[in-house]
Design an enzyme around this catalytic site. Structure first.
Site, PDB file in Angstrom:
ATOM      1  N   LYS A 190      37.168   9.922 -70.673  1.00 44.26           N
ATOM      2  CA  LYS A 190      36.126   9.761 -71.402  1.00 44.26           C
ATOM      3  C   LYS A 190      35.683  11.015 -72.072  1.00 44.26           C
ATOM      4  CE  LYS A 190      32.369   9.465 -68.265  1.00 44.26           C
ATOM      5  NZ  LYS A 190      31.698   8.618 -67.418  1.00 44.26           N
ATOM      6  N   ARG A 235      21.419   1.185 -65.407  1.00 41.59           N
ATOM      7  CA  ARG A 235      21.941   1.903 -66.512  1.00 41.59           C
ATOM      8  C   ARG A 235      23.243   1.444 -66.893  1.00 41.59           C
ATOM      9  NH1 ARG A 235      25.666   6.985 -66.232  1.00 41.59           N
ATOM     10  NH2 ARG A 235      27.011   5.087 -65.940  1.00 41.59           N
ATOM     11  N   TYR A 262      18.399  38.812 -82.278  1.00 43.01           N
ATOM     12  CA  TYR A 262      17.318  38.041 -82.881  1.00 43.01           C
ATOM     13  C   TYR A 262      16.152  38.512 -82.025  1.00 43.01           C
ATOM     14  CZ  TYR A 262      19.682  35.600 -86.407  1.00 43.01           C
ATOM     15  OH  TYR A 262      20.435  35.062 -87.401  1.00 43.01           O
ATOM     16  N   MET A 313      24.082  31.756 -83.444  1.00 41.36           N
ATOM     17  CA  MET A 313      24.831  30.705 -83.781  1.00 41.36           C
ATOM     18  C   MET A 313      26.340  30.971 -83.725  1.00 41.36           C
ATOM     19  SD  MET A 313      24.962  28.156 -87.235  1.00 41.36           S
ATOM     20  CE  MET A 313      23.472  27.349 -86.872  1.00 41.36           C
TER      21      MET A 313
HETATM   22  C1  LIG Z   1      31.920   8.845 -65.932  1.00 44.00           C
HETATM   23  C2  LIG Z   1      32.178   7.528 -65.037  1.00 44.00           C
HETATM   24  C3  LIG Z   1      33.087   7.860 -63.860  1.00 44.00           C
HETATM   25  C4  LIG Z   1      33.736   9.313 -63.564  1.00 44.00           C
HETATM   26  O1  LIG Z   1      32.619   9.883 -63.003  1.00 44.00           O
HETATM   27  P1  LIG Z   1      32.800  11.550 -62.446  1.00 44.00           P
HETATM   28  O2  LIG Z   1      31.877  11.733 -61.520  1.00 44.00           O
HETATM   29  O3  LIG Z   1      33.056  12.171 -63.674  1.00 44.00           O
HETATM   30  O4  LIG Z   1      34.267  11.376 -61.621  1.00 44.00           O
HETATM   31  C5  LIG Z   1      33.234   6.615 -63.228  1.00 44.00           C
HETATM   32  N1  LIG Z   1      32.704   5.523 -63.280  1.00 44.00           N
HETATM   33  C6  LIG Z   1      31.994   5.098 -64.468  1.00 44.00           C
HETATM   34  C7  LIG Z   1      31.204   4.111 -64.594  1.00 44.00           C
HETATM   35  C8  LIG Z   1      31.532   6.361 -65.199  1.00 44.00           C
HETATM   36  O5  LIG Z   1      30.807   6.177 -66.415  1.00 44.00           O
END
Ligand SMILES: *Cc1c(COP(=O)(O)O)cnc(C)c1O
Length: 374
Positions: free
Chosen positions: A45, A142, A268, A316
């Site tokens: 992801k 969550r 800055y 920036m």
């Molecule tokens: C992001 C995620 C993972 C992976 O978690 P890591 O700690 O990055 O390995 C596994 N399960 C779910 C549901 C996630 O959202």
């Protein structure tokens, strides 16, 4: 001579570049495999935690991962196009589940509420049979279905047979950074209840999965059939128990350098004033490229194997580095972070300086930074 060739200093500098190191991903998957007998899902992801979903997935699959994990069905398209034919699971799906695309791409989807399941059934192409993992809330509030609503979700899934096929049950560990099996025990128990209810309800065999990187590395009781490893692929171990290898290197050019007298105010607000005559080098990355502006003292970059401190505020597009007696020429390459150790800061070092976690450093590298594979 107006038309003379431009001086060499105007030639293109090394552009700010985030390098992905696939060999490090390979090594990290090997470490995860040494910690578990379960199958490994490579979670890619957020574009592979900022390092390129296809690149990270390719290395992880070559090293023995057998699933891919994403958080929107559309993320499967480049992965399928790259030729990865392993099972893919998408959860979260913030814009809703694209059921037609899930069927077309052969993507399993996680469903954590009756409402979400109803929508999926309504959207599913006739006769398709979308593959579903029922997502139980194992203590995070969550996402995922609360245990109290689980039987209603199972009723809905039973009524939707033919349109959806229940193939998995998943939870997520809420205490990812605590390498303590005792804190995971309630989630393990809850998921077991959820799984048993699914089997009692007459669904076929289901793939059960709960652990992310931390659980995979520290607690076999959480492993079930599959572990979902994301951060660990790129060298981040939230449990701080296992030496993983950083899979990223961030390099950037020195765009300007100068010898300045004592008393020179830098950047800055003049937040730093040179207390001696010194050389300054301006490195061409700033907060728009993901350098946290919230840095504490101690931040630095490596140039030619030497760590030099950042001075003054992060701009920036630039940071300023005090190189002391060393005159660093324009065009030199600074390593912002990398896995080498020694003078080269790690992603974890940057997280510490910024008061955050390494994940936000990696996923925060700006889009104008070039990407490479090293
Ligand atoms: C992001 C995620 C993972 C992976 O978690 P890591 O700690 O990055 O390995 C596994 N399960 C779910 C549901 C996630 O959202």
């Amino acid at each position: 001579m107006l038309l003379a060739a431009p001086p060499a200093t105007l030639s293109r500098l090394h552009p700010p570049t985030l390098w992905t190191l696939p060999e490090a991903v390979t090594r990290n998957v090997q470490r995860a495999r040494a910690a578990t007998d379960a199958r490994i899902m490579a979670v890619v992801k957020a574009d592979g935690y900022g390092l390129g979903a296809v690149t990270v997935a390719r290395a992880a699959l070559a090293a023995g991962a057998t699933w891919l994990g994403i958080t929107a069905v559309a993320e499967a398209v480049p992965l399928r196009r790259a030729g990865f034919d392993v099972p893919i699971l998408s959860w979260l799906n913030p814009a809703g589940i694209d059921a037609a695309l899930a069927v077309e791409q052969g993507v399993d989807v996680a469903v954590g509420s009756v409402e979400e399941l109803r929508q999926l059934v309504a959207d599913a192409p006739a006769g398709a049979g979308v593959r579903v993992h029922l997502h139980l809330d194992t203590g995070m509030a969550r996402g995922g279905c609360p245990l109290d609503d689980w039987s209603a979700l199972l009723d809905e899934a039973r009524a939707a047979r033919g349109r959806v096929e229940v193939v998995g049950v998943m939870g997520h560990l809420p205490r990812a950074d605590e390498a303590d099996p005792a804190v995971n025990a309630p989630a393990v128990l809850r998921l077991r209840h959820g799984r048993d209810a699914v089997l009692r309800a007459g669904f076929g065999p289901v793939l059960v999965h709960l652990a992310a990187t931390s659980g995979a590395l520290t607690d076999p009781a959480t492993h079930a059939d599959l572990v979902r490893v994301g951060a660990g692929l790129v060298g981040i171990d939230p449990s701080l128990t296992t030496a993983l290898t950083g899979a990223a290197r961030f390099t950037a050019p020195v765009v300007h350098s100068a010898l300045v007298p004592a008393g020179t105010a830098v950047g800055y607000g003049g937040a730093h004033v040179a207390d001696r005559a010194t050389h300054l080098a301006v490195v061409g990355v700033g907060y728009a490229d993901g350098i946290p502006r919230e840095l504490a003292r101690g931040a630095g970059v490596a140039i030619d194997g030497v760590r030099h401190p950042l001075v003054g505020r992060v701009s920036m597009d630039q940071v300023v580095v005090d190189t002391g007696a060393a005159a660093v020429p324009r065009g030199a390459v600074a390593t912002v972070f990398g896995p080498e150790g020694g003078a080269v800061p790690s992603v974890q070092d940057w997280a510490g300086w910024a008061g955050t976690i390494p994940h936000t450093i990696l996923t925060g590298i700006g889009s104008r930074v070039e990407r490479g594979i090293a």
